[in-house]
Design a protein around this motif. Structure first.
Motif, PDB file in Angstrom:
ATOM      1  N   UNK A  68       0.867  -1.170   0.000  1.00  0.00           N
ATOM      2  CA  UNK A  68       0.000   0.000   0.000  1.00  0.00           C
ATOM      3  C   UNK A  68       0.906   1.223   0.000  1.00  0.00           C
ATOM      4  N   UNK A  69       0.614   2.217  -0.837  1.00  0.00           N
ATOM      5  CA  UNK A  69       1.465   3.412  -0.848  1.00  0.00           C
ATOM      6  C   UNK A  69       1.553   4.058   0.538  1.00  0.00           C
ATOM      7  N   UNK A  70       2.774   4.260   1.007  1.00  0.00           N
ATOM      8  CA  UNK A  70       2.994   4.851   2.328  1.00  0.00           C
ATOM      9  C   UNK A  70       2.363   6.238   2.437  1.00  0.00           C
ATOM     10  N   UNK A  71       2.275   6.938   1.309  1.00  0.00           N
ATOM     11  CA  UNK A  71       1.704   8.290   1.311  1.00  0.00           C
ATOM     12  C   UNK A  71       0.275   8.318   1.867  1.00  0.00           C
ATOM     13  N   UNK A  72      -0.490   7.239   1.677  1.00  0.00           N
ATOM     14  CA  UNK A  72      -1.855   7.189   2.209  1.00  0.00           C
ATOM     15  C   UNK A  72      -1.863   7.312   3.725  1.00  0.00           C
ATOM     16  N   UNK A  73      -0.793   6.852   4.362  1.00  0.00           N
ATOM     17  CA  UNK A  73      -0.764   6.758   5.819  1.00  0.00           C
ATOM     18  C   UNK A  73      -0.109   7.959   6.498  1.00  0.00           C
ATOM     19  N   UNK A  74       0.667   8.720   5.741  1.00  0.00           N
ATOM     20  CA  UNK A  74       1.391   9.850   6.323  1.00  0.00           C
ATOM     21  C   UNK A  74       0.434  10.903   6.877  1.00  0.00           C
ATOM     22  N   UNK A  75       0.719  11.370   8.063  1.00  0.00           N
ATOM     23  CA  UNK A  75      -0.081  12.432   8.671  1.00  0.00           C
ATOM     24  C   UNK A  75      -1.379  11.968   9.306  1.00  0.00           C
ATOM     25  N   UNK A  76      -1.589  10.659   9.380  1.00  0.00           N
ATOM     26  CA  UNK A  76      -2.823  10.159   9.996  1.00  0.00           C
ATOM     27  C   UNK A  76      -2.765  10.328  11.510  1.00  0.00           C
ATOM     28  N   UNK A  77      -3.897  10.716  12.091  1.00  0.00           N
ATOM     29  CA  UNK A  77      -3.990  10.892  13.540  1.00  0.00           C
ATOM     30  C   UNK A  77      -4.576   9.668  14.235  1.00  0.00           C
ATOM     31  N   UNK A  78      -5.276   8.809  13.469  1.00  0.00           N
ATOM     32  CA  UNK A  78      -5.902   7.611  14.038  1.00  0.00           C
ATOM     33  C   UNK A  78      -6.308   6.686  12.895  1.00  0.00           C
ATOM     34  N   UNK A  79      -6.554   5.417  13.247  1.00  0.00           N
ATOM     35  CA  UNK A  79      -6.953   4.455  12.220  1.00  0.00           C
ATOM     36  C   UNK A  79      -7.852   3.378  12.805  1.00  0.00           C
TER      37      UNK A  79
END
Length: 161
Positions: A68-79
């Motif tokens: 999965x592209x790492x860019x999707x996850x950058x800057x996420x505050x929660x998941x």
């Protein structure tokens, strides 16, 4: 108002998009439309007197061997990691999947949600929860609007930490 990027991740067909549609628009559809890449929705919630604009990233379903592209996850505050209670393949490797998401996102906590509660009995769910290798934080049904708002409230609380 503060804005927070939050993620919904998990295998394809587990109901991530249905959970988001139920939460944002209070709609449910039986039709399955595969998410390609990522789709972003938003909703403003009030939590402990604070207005939060949740920017909800619906990340396309994945398989164990897919990157999965790492860019999707950058800057996420929660998941939220979502799995389908009725499909064993969506939770067989759940521990590794959650660890991968922690690594990609830098988050220390991922909320684990079993969806499609409406397809199983309460006894089946209890047995299933004992077989899953990590704790399940919440059981939801997008179809029946069962604990959907609660799941997103947990996500909002996590985003403030």
């Amino acid at each position: 108002m503060i804005a927070k990027k939050v993620l919904l991740v998990g295998n394809f067909g587990v109901g991530k998009t249905s959970l988001i549609r139920r939460f944002v628009f209070n709609e449910f559809s039986e039709d399955y439309i595969s998410t390609i890449g990522v789709r972003v929705s938003s909703k403003i919630v009030r939590l402990d007197g604070v207005q939060i604009k949740l920017l909800i990233w619906d990340v396309a379903g994945i398989k164990d061997d897919e990157k999965v592209p790492k860019a999707y996850f950058l800057g996420a505050s929660a998941a939220l990691y979502v799995f389908d209670l009725s499909r064993e393949e969506t939770y067989l490797n759940i521990k590794n999947q959650v660890e991968m998401i922690k690594e990609l996102s830098g988050l220390s906590t991922i909320t684990v949600v079993g969806n499609k509660k409406d397809l199983l009995t309460a006894d089946e769910i209890n047995i299933l929860k004992k077989t899953i290798e990590i704790p399940v934080d919440m059981i939801t049904s997008a179809k029946e609007n069962d604990q959907v708002e609660d799941a997103f409230n947990i996500l909002a609380k996590q985003s403030l930490k």
